[in-house]
Design an enzyme around this catalytic site. Structure first.
Site, PDB file in Angstrom:
ATOM      1  N   HIS A 227       0.764  -0.930  -0.033  1.00  0.00           N
ATOM      2  CA  HIS A 227       0.017   0.034  -0.156  1.00  0.00           C
ATOM      3  C   HIS A 227       0.940   1.401  -0.091  1.00  0.00           C
ATOM      4  CE1 HIS A 227      -3.698  -2.116  -0.244  1.00  0.00           C
ATOM      5  NE2 HIS A 227      -4.319  -1.413   0.525  1.00  0.00           N
TER       6      HIS A 227
ATOM      7  N   ASP B 299      -4.995   5.666  10.240  1.00  0.00           N
ATOM      8  CA  ASP B 299      -6.268   5.888   9.628  1.00  0.00           C
ATOM      9  C   ASP B 299      -7.133   4.408   8.958  1.00  0.00           C
ATOM     10  OD1 ASP B 299      -5.792   8.192  10.837  1.00  0.00           O
ATOM     11  OD2 ASP B 299      -5.933   9.196   8.740  1.00  0.00           O
TER      12      ASP B 299
ATOM     13  N   GLU C  63      -7.479  14.759  14.696  1.00  0.00           N
ATOM     14  CA  GLU C  63      -6.887  15.083  13.382  1.00  0.00           C
ATOM     15  C   GLU C  63      -7.370  16.076  13.070  1.00  0.00           C
ATOM     16  OE1 GLU C  63      -6.536  11.615  10.540  1.00  0.00           O
ATOM     17  OE2 GLU C  63      -5.394  10.625  12.034  1.00  0.00           O
TER      18      GLU C  63
HETATM   19  P1  FAD Z   1       4.296  -2.183   2.095  1.00  0.00           P
HETATM   20  O1  FAD Z   1       3.918  -1.037   1.030  1.00  0.00           O
HETATM   21  O2  FAD Z   1       4.120  -3.267   1.592  1.00  0.00           O
HETATM   22  O3  FAD Z   1       5.790  -1.815   2.585  1.00  0.00           O
HETATM   23  C1  FAD Z   1       6.229  -0.444   2.747  1.00  0.00           C
HETATM   24  C2  FAD Z   1       7.633  -0.410   3.058  1.00  0.00           C
HETATM   25  O4  FAD Z   1       7.979  -1.227   4.112  1.00  0.00           O
HETATM   26  C3  FAD Z   1       8.589  -1.349   1.908  1.00  0.00           C
HETATM   27  O5  FAD Z   1       9.856  -0.554   1.553  1.00  0.00           O
HETATM   28  C4  FAD Z   1       8.526  -2.728   2.321  1.00  0.00           C
HETATM   29  O6  FAD Z   1       9.726  -2.963   1.829  1.00  0.00           O
HETATM   30  C5  FAD Z   1       8.811  -2.127   3.806  1.00  0.00           C
HETATM   31  N1  FAD Z   1       8.281  -3.554   4.633  1.00  0.00           N
HETATM   32  C6  FAD Z   1       7.149  -4.151   4.430  1.00  0.00           C
HETATM   33  N2  FAD Z   1       7.104  -5.024   5.370  1.00  0.00           N
HETATM   34  C7  FAD Z   1       8.243  -5.231   6.252  1.00  0.00           C
HETATM   35  C8  FAD Z   1       8.770  -5.855   7.217  1.00  0.00           C
HETATM   36  N3  FAD Z   1       7.998  -6.742   7.606  1.00  0.00           N
HETATM   37  N4  FAD Z   1      10.096  -5.715   7.730  1.00  0.00           N
HETATM   38  C9  FAD Z   1      10.744  -4.574   6.850  1.00  0.00           C
HETATM   39  N5  FAD Z   1      10.196  -4.065   5.889  1.00  0.00           N
HETATM   40  C10 FAD Z   1       8.947  -4.072   5.475  1.00  0.00           C
HETATM   41  N6  FAD Z   1       0.261   5.730   7.222  1.00  0.00           N
HETATM   42  C11 FAD Z   1       0.089   6.417   8.488  1.00  0.00           C
HETATM   43  O7  FAD Z   1       1.200   6.450   9.142  1.00  0.00           O
HETATM   44  N7  FAD Z   1      -0.931   6.647   8.870  1.00  0.00           N
HETATM   45  C12 FAD Z   1      -2.158   6.487   8.302  1.00  0.00           C
HETATM   46  O8  FAD Z   1      -3.264   7.115   8.684  1.00  0.00           O
HETATM   47  C13 FAD Z   1      -2.177   6.053   6.845  1.00  0.00           C
HETATM   48  N8  FAD Z   1      -3.142   5.758   6.263  1.00  0.00           N
HETATM   49  C14 FAD Z   1      -3.202   5.213   5.030  1.00  0.00           C
HETATM   50  C15 FAD Z   1      -4.330   4.955   4.350  1.00  0.00           C
HETATM   51  C16 FAD Z   1      -4.348   4.377   3.203  1.00  0.00           C
HETATM   52  C17 FAD Z   1      -5.763   4.212   2.363  1.00  0.00           C
HETATM   53  C18 FAD Z   1      -3.086   3.862   2.635  1.00  0.00           C
HETATM   54  C19 FAD Z   1      -3.211   2.985   1.409  1.00  0.00           C
HETATM   55  C20 FAD Z   1      -1.871   3.984   3.361  1.00  0.00           C
HETATM   56  C21 FAD Z   1      -2.026   4.775   4.574  1.00  0.00           C
HETATM   57  N9  FAD Z   1      -0.878   4.767   5.305  1.00  0.00           N
HETATM   58  C22 FAD Z   1      -0.976   5.495   6.400  1.00  0.00           C
HETATM   59  C23 FAD Z   1       0.335   4.511   4.633  1.00  0.00           C
HETATM   60  C24 FAD Z   1       0.973   3.152   5.026  1.00  0.00           C
HETATM   61  O9  FAD Z   1       1.084   3.282   6.519  1.00  0.00           O
HETATM   62  C25 FAD Z   1       2.296   2.589   4.619  1.00  0.00           C
HETATM   63  O10 FAD Z   1       2.000   2.948   3.147  1.00  0.00           O
HETATM   64  C26 FAD Z   1       2.477   1.356   4.668  1.00  0.00           C
HETATM   65  O11 FAD Z   1       3.837   1.055   4.214  1.00  0.00           O
HETATM   66  C27 FAD Z   1       1.592   0.512   4.272  1.00  0.00           C
HETATM   67  O12 FAD Z   1       1.916  -0.789   4.842  1.00  0.00           O
HETATM   68  P2  FAD Z   1       2.076  -1.811   3.735  1.00  0.00           P
HETATM   69  O13 FAD Z   1       1.926  -3.338   4.656  1.00  0.00           O
HETATM   70  O14 FAD Z   1       1.203  -1.970   2.461  1.00  0.00           O
HETATM   71  O15 FAD Z   1       3.585  -1.879   3.444  1.00  0.00           O
END
Ligand code: FAD
Length: 499
Positions: free
Chosen positions: A75, A139, A253
């Site tokens: 994400h 969020d 917020e």
């Molecule tokens: P990914 O996109 O899969 O990975 C993100 C990064 O972390 C990459 O570099 C990946 O290699 C690394 N990574 C993933 N897993 C691990 C692991 N286990 N160990 C080490 N590295 C790892 N963020 C906030 O802080 N607050 C919010 O309110 C918020 N709201 C959001 C709302 C929406 C609709 C979306 C889409 C995103 C939001 N985000 C928010 C952003 C979100 O926290 C980050 O994009 C987060 O990285 C998404 O988690 P993911 O599991 O999809 O990570």
């Protein structure tokens, strides 16, 4: 590659867990941003941390190591979890195998051990069974623990508890040398602090121990509107100063509604009805303001204080300077409140506008420059922009962040999270939004606003050096220590992989 004895079997097992079919590769080639595409050679499905260690070991034992990107939900917006020509680790598969549901509680000690692949929504449901809850939430809850801890993990409770990274007791990490290490503030502390907010650069987190508190049952979910930025920001700063007095909100917020959002934007939202949005548009007209702001607060309560919560809210509102009459209150369950973006996701999916490009830009802006930012960006660059998404604006207390962690924050004791969370739904939107984002970043540079990107993206190592500032030397040293061949999370583009 040279291998002997048991190693051969390990390598064979590892290779057989790498999926190279078209669907797996396609899914792992892009992310929520739908802007960057990077095609990996395969997608690895681990069943345990040892599998991840074996994959990394396999990589670094090659004469030319391959890159490895842990992917939670993918994400991210700018390819952070992608690995062009490398291997993407599908972290979610850790929870699908024999380990099953990797969430283990210690209700007496108020912590929960969670697999880094777990979604926060699942952590919520598991902890609520014991009447407990993590203290700080993003969020949106359908993202992984490892994904948010790699960035920070911010939300409306951060003013009180700091980001999610400030609420972790210890971690299991597989380093870029394939070593499995348990780290905490007392044990391998350099790895602990650098991995939190570490953008996946120092190791793959496989487990985190997270602080809990007693969960409330219900929430008064409140929005109050402002037509002038001075009253809005001074109220927000007053509210976040009430972090331990028991008289304030439990969550704070805020949002910015630009001119055209009120007149041309959606006619109802998951919070506001159509008539309430009309009221807000009239407030803008009446006051001649091109921008409306609202603070979003939440007051938690249980059966034992249900009778007094409304008075407590009224006392708090009496201290604030929002536009008279512009108070909107919903009484919802704790889960309904926390999962509000999940409901929004369903709506956007049914309207076919969820899987579209998201050129999101998130910034931390120092309190001392927030009015300049407002004038230059909301009332300047974005004044007449077409409404295509959401703009968040809320402050946090810097002393709730631990500067030993990798996330970069501004110097002021209070800084604002600004989220330009916009979607490209029509032809031309993406280019326009990217141009506007670039103009916002230029404005911050030229005016020396001192902001930092959150969920950062920089095109050059020079950009990253400036982003991390004084932290850069330590980060580079720890990268050499824990991932010397720079194989991990290449999509961040911070360190080039060793040739
Ligand atoms: P990914 O996109 O899969 O990975 C993100 C990064 O972390 C990459 O570099 C990946 O290699 C690394 N990574 C993933 N897993 C691990 C692991 N286990 N160990 C080490 N590295 C790892 N963020 C906030 O802080 N607050 C919010 O309110 C918020 N709201 C959001 C709302 C929406 C609709 C979306 C889409 C995103 C939001 N985000 C928010 C952003 C979100 O926290 C980050 O994009 C987060 O990285 C998404 O988690 P993911 O599991 O999809 O990570």
């Amino acid at each position: 590659m040279m291998m002997k004895g048991d190693d051969i079997f390990t390598a064979v097992d590892i290779v057989s867990a790498i999926h190279t079919d078209h669907d797996s590769i396609t899914r792992a080639s892009t992310d929520f941003g739908h802007i960057v595409e990077a095609i990996p050679n395969g997608v690895f499905h681990p069943t345990s941390p040892a599998d991840i260690a074996a994959l990394i070991w396999l990589s670094i034992s090659q004469s030319k190591p391959f890159t490895v990107a842990p992917r939670g939900q993918g994400h991210s917006s700018s390819g952070q979890a992608l690995a062009s020509g490398g291997i993407v680790i599908d972290m979610r598969s850790m929870g699908r195998h024999d380990h099953g549901y990797r969430v283990n509680m210690s209700p007496n000690e108020l912590w929960v051990d969670v697999g880094a692949e777990q979604l926060w929504i699942d952590v919520l449901h598991a902890t609520l069974k014991h009447g407990l809850t993590p203290r700080i939430w993003t969020d949106y809850l359908r993202i992984t623990v490892g994904g948010t801890l790699s960035n920070g993990g911010i939300g409306g409770q951060a003013f009180r508890y700091g980001p999610q990274t400030s609420n972790v007791h210890d971690l299991d990490v597989v380093t870029g040398m394939g070593k499995m290490i348990t780290c905490s503030p007392d044990k391998h502390s350099d790895l602990f602090f650098t991995a939190l907010g570490g953008l996946g650069q120092f190791g793959v987190m496989t487990r985190a121990r997270i602080a809990l508190e007693h969960a409330p049952k219900r929430v008064l979910w409140v929005r109050i509107a402002y037509s002038d930025v001075e009253s809005f920001t001074s109220d927000q700063e007053l509210l976040i100063s009430k972090r331990s007095s028991g008289s304030g909100f439990d969550y704070i917020e805020g949002q910015v509604q630009l001119n055209r959002t009120l007149t041309e934007g959606r006619r109802s939202s998951s919070f506001f009805s159509a008539s309430e949005l009309d009221q807000l548009a009239k407030l803008a007209l009446r006051t001649g303001s091109s921008t409306i702001y609202y603070t979003e607060g939440a007051m938690y309560y249980n059966d034992d204080n249900a009778s007094s919560v409304n008075q407590k809210l009224q006392r708090l509102l009496d201290e604030l300077s929002f536009a008279p009459g512009f108070t909107f209150v919903r009484d919802v369950s704790y889960v309904e409140f926390l999962d509000r973006v999940g409901r929004e996701e369903q709506k956007l999916r049914s309207a076919g506008v969820w899987d579209v490009p998201h050129p999101w830009l998130n910034l931390f802006v120092p309190r001392s420059r927030i009015l300049d930012f407002d004038a230059g960006v909301f009332k300047g660059i974005l004044k007449d922009t077409k409404p295509v998404g959401l703009i968040l604006l809320y402050p946090m207390n810097k002393d709730r962040w631990d500067d030993r962690m990798t996330t970069a924050t501004p110097d002021d004791d209070v800084f604002y999270a600004v989220g330009l969370l916009r979607s490209a739904v029509a032809a031309g939107d993406l280019e326009r939004l990217e141009r506007e984002n670039a103009a916002v970043l230029d404005f911050c540079d030229q005016e020396s606003v001192g902001c930092k990107q959150y969920l950062p993206h920089h095109a050059s190592q020079d950009g990253w050096r400036r982003h991390f500032g004084e932290k850069w030397d330590r980060i580079a040293t720890l990268k050499r220590k824990y991932d010397p061949l720079a194989i991990l999370s290449p999509g961040q583009g911070i360190f080039p992989a060793a040739a």
